[in-house]
Design a protein around this motif. Sequence first.
Motif, PDB file in Angstrom:
ATOM      1  N   TRP A 172      40.519  41.647  30.928  1.00 12.06           N
ATOM      2  CA  TRP A 172      39.752  40.945  31.952  1.00 12.06           C
ATOM      3  C   TRP A 172      40.547  40.732  33.248  1.00 12.06           C
ATOM      4  O   TRP A 172      40.057  41.054  34.336  1.00 12.06           O
ATOM      5  CB  TRP A 172      39.262  39.594  31.410  1.00 12.06           C
ATOM      6  N   LEU A 173      41.736  40.181  33.139  1.00 10.22           N
ATOM      7  CA  LEU A 173      42.487  39.921  34.371  1.00 10.22           C
ATOM      8  C   LEU A 173      42.911  41.212  35.056  1.00 10.22           C
ATOM      9  O   LEU A 173      42.941  41.286  36.291  1.00 10.22           O
ATOM     10  CB  LEU A 173      43.707  39.047  34.072  1.00 10.22           C
ATOM     11  N   SER A 174      43.215  42.249  34.271  1.00  8.88           N
ATOM     12  CA  SER A 174      43.550  43.538  34.887  1.00  8.88           C
ATOM     13  C   SER A 174      42.357  44.096  35.646  1.00  8.88           C
ATOM     14  O   SER A 174      42.490  44.612  36.761  1.00  8.88           O
ATOM     15  CB  SER A 174      44.002  44.539  33.813  1.00  8.88           C
ATOM     16  N   TRP A 175      41.186  43.966  35.058  1.00  8.99           N
ATOM     17  CA  TRP A 175      39.967  44.429  35.738  1.00  8.99           C
ATOM     18  C   TRP A 175      39.712  43.632  37.014  1.00  8.99           C
ATOM     19  O   TRP A 175      39.376  44.188  38.065  1.00  8.99           O
ATOM     20  CB  TRP A 175      38.778  44.318  34.785  1.00  8.99           C
ATOM     21  N   LEU A 176      39.878  42.319  36.939  1.00  4.99           N
ATOM     22  CA  LEU A 176      39.665  41.486  38.125  1.00  4.99           C
ATOM     23  C   LEU A 176      40.684  41.809  39.213  1.00  4.99           C
ATOM     24  O   LEU A 176      40.349  41.805  40.404  1.00  4.99           O
ATOM     25  CB  LEU A 176      39.747  40.000  37.737  1.00  4.99           C
ATOM     26  N   ASP A 177      41.915  42.089  38.825  1.00  3.54           N
ATOM     27  CA  ASP A 177      42.925  42.470  39.816  1.00  3.54           C
ATOM     28  C   ASP A 177      42.536  43.766  40.512  1.00  3.54           C
ATOM     29  O   ASP A 177      42.663  43.895  41.742  1.00  3.54           O
ATOM     30  CB  ASP A 177      44.298  42.628  39.152  1.00  3.54           C
ATOM     31  N   ARG A 178      42.053  44.757  39.739  1.00  5.06           N
ATOM     32  CA  ARG A 178      41.630  46.019  40.347  1.00  5.06           C
ATOM     33  C   ARG A 178      40.438  45.814  41.260  1.00  5.06           C
ATOM     34  O   ARG A 178      40.359  46.404  42.348  1.00  5.06           O
ATOM     35  CB  ARG A 178      41.285  47.032  39.255  1.00  5.06           C
ATOM     36  N   LEU A 179      39.524  44.973  40.851  1.00  2.00           N
ATOM     37  CA  LEU A 179      38.351  44.677  41.681  1.00  2.00           C
ATOM     38  C   LEU A 179      38.769  43.992  42.975  1.00  2.00           C
ATOM     39  O   LEU A 179      38.275  44.308  44.065  1.00  2.00           O
ATOM     40  CB  LEU A 179      37.372  43.790  40.902  1.00  2.00           C
ATOM     41  N   ASP A 180      39.708  43.039  42.862  1.00  2.00           N
ATOM     42  CA  ASP A 180      40.208  42.334  44.046  1.00  2.00           C
ATOM     43  C   ASP A 180      40.844  43.314  45.038  1.00  2.00           C
ATOM     44  O   ASP A 180      40.602  43.233  46.245  1.00  2.00           O
ATOM     45  CB  ASP A 180      41.222  41.273  43.620  1.00  2.00           C
ATOM     46  N   GLN A 181      41.634  44.255  44.515  1.00  3.75           N
ATOM     47  CA  GLN A 181      42.272  45.235  45.388  1.00  3.75           C
ATOM     48  C   GLN A 181      41.244  46.137  46.059  1.00  3.75           C
ATOM     49  O   GLN A 181      41.369  46.480  47.244  1.00  3.75           O
ATOM     50  CB  GLN A 181      43.262  46.082  44.583  1.00  3.75           C
ATOM     51  N   GLU A 182      40.210  46.503  45.330  1.00 11.11           N
ATOM     52  CA  GLU A 182      39.172  47.363  45.908  1.00 11.11           C
ATOM     53  C   GLU A 182      38.410  46.635  47.006  1.00 11.11           C
ATOM     54  O   GLU A 182      38.106  47.216  48.054  1.00 11.11           O
ATOM     55  CB  GLU A 182      38.208  47.824  44.816  1.00 11.11           C
ATOM     56  N   ILE A 183      38.121  45.371  46.783  1.00 13.66           N
ATOM     57  CA  ILE A 183      37.401  44.597  47.810  1.00 13.66           C
ATOM     58  C   ILE A 183      38.263  44.440  49.058  1.00 13.66           C
ATOM     59  O   ILE A 183      37.774  44.565  50.188  1.00 13.66           O
ATOM     60  CB  ILE A 183      36.985  43.222  47.238  1.00 13.66           C
ATOM     61  N   LYS A 184      39.553  44.188  48.872  1.00 13.43           N
ATOM     62  CA  LYS A 184      40.449  44.051  50.018  1.00 13.43           C
ATOM     63  C   LYS A 184      40.603  45.376  50.768  1.00 13.43           C
ATOM     64  O   LYS A 184      40.609  45.404  52.000  1.00 13.43           O
ATOM     65  CB  LYS A 184      41.816  43.552  49.558  1.00 13.43           C
ATOM     66  N   GLN A 185      40.708  46.454  50.013  1.00 11.52           N
ATOM     67  CA  GLN A 185      40.939  47.758  50.627  1.00 11.52           C
ATOM     68  C   GLN A 185      39.701  48.300  51.332  1.00 11.52           C
ATOM     69  O   GLN A 185      39.784  48.830  52.455  1.00 11.52           O
ATOM     70  CB  GLN A 185      41.380  48.754  49.551  1.00 11.52           C
ATOM     71  N   ASP A 186      38.538  48.179  50.713  1.00 13.86           N
ATOM     72  CA  ASP A 186      37.337  48.828  51.231  1.00 13.86           C
ATOM     73  C   ASP A 186      36.406  47.904  52.001  1.00 13.86           C
ATOM     74  O   ASP A 186      35.549  48.385  52.754  1.00 13.86           O
ATOM     75  CB  ASP A 186      36.547  49.466  50.082  1.00 13.86           C
ATOM     76  N   PHE A 187      36.562  46.587  51.811  1.00 14.45           N
ATOM     77  CA  PHE A 187      35.586  45.670  52.414  1.00 14.45           C
ATOM     78  C   PHE A 187      36.247  44.505  53.137  1.00 14.45           C
ATOM     79  O   PHE A 187      35.622  43.481  53.381  1.00 14.45           O
ATOM     80  CB  PHE A 187      34.616  45.138  51.346  1.00 14.45           C
ATOM     81  N   GLY A 188      37.522  44.649  53.466  1.00 13.85           N
ATOM     82  CA  GLY A 188      38.207  43.629  54.239  1.00 13.85           C
ATOM     83  C   GLY A 188      38.319  42.290  53.560  1.00 13.85           C
ATOM     84  O   GLY A 188      38.443  41.257  54.234  1.00 13.85           O
ATOM     85  N   GLY A 189      38.249  42.266  52.229  1.00 11.56           N
ATOM     86  CA  GLY A 189      38.404  41.015  51.489  1.00 11.56           C
ATOM     87  C   GLY A 189      37.140  40.204  51.341  1.00 11.56           C
ATOM     88  O   GLY A 189      37.164  39.144  50.716  1.00 11.56           O
TER      89      GLY A 189
END
Length: 207
Positions: A172-189
């Motif tokens: 779960w936390l690994s998935w959330l970390d990857r999701l957080d990085q994707e949102i920051k990278q592609d959608f400005g956070g």
Amino acid sequence: MDLFARVRQRGDFSVPITRPSDWGLPAEGLPGQVIWVWPEMAFGFLYKIQALARLLGRDWNAAMPSNDWQIVHFFGFDNSFYHALLYPALYTEVFSHWTPRIRYHVNEFYLLDGQKFSTSRGYAVWGKEVLGPKTVDIVRLHLGLTRPEGERTNFTLDALRRTENEIFQRIWLSWLDRLDQEIKQDFGGACPTQATGLRPTAPSLLG
């Protein structure tokens, strides 16, 4: 159903309605006796329905239960006799006009290291031992995964730690970390709407 069949095999069957005690509702005409707690609870449910009626502006009456009432009981397997047999028998004895509609949701035993939890013997897992700001979600997840809904299950601290390390942290936390990085990278956070096309795959509890 098995419990019901075994009780019927006993033939005549009776239970006390009062018990010797000075704590509880006094039994009229029986000094030193009080109403046994289970019959008290059976009719207490009906008076709770009447109390709810006052809040809702309805005319439900505990002394005149209606056939359109639906009672739903949630209880542990060890209380099956009282909820499934004693209560309907008491209602039938008192209210000849009423056929109670009752649904049952029964949990099996949740064991601790293979034995029944017992707070009276101090055999339990106390909340302060496992709960904290950083662990409450882990405990909630573990209890959800191991709940004794349809069969007897067992709690161990080792299993709780495995849920924390193997499911909560690794999945779960690994998935959330990857999701957080994707949102920051592609959608400005900023969390995007569905229209933006972000559809992350939810983690599987099986890994």
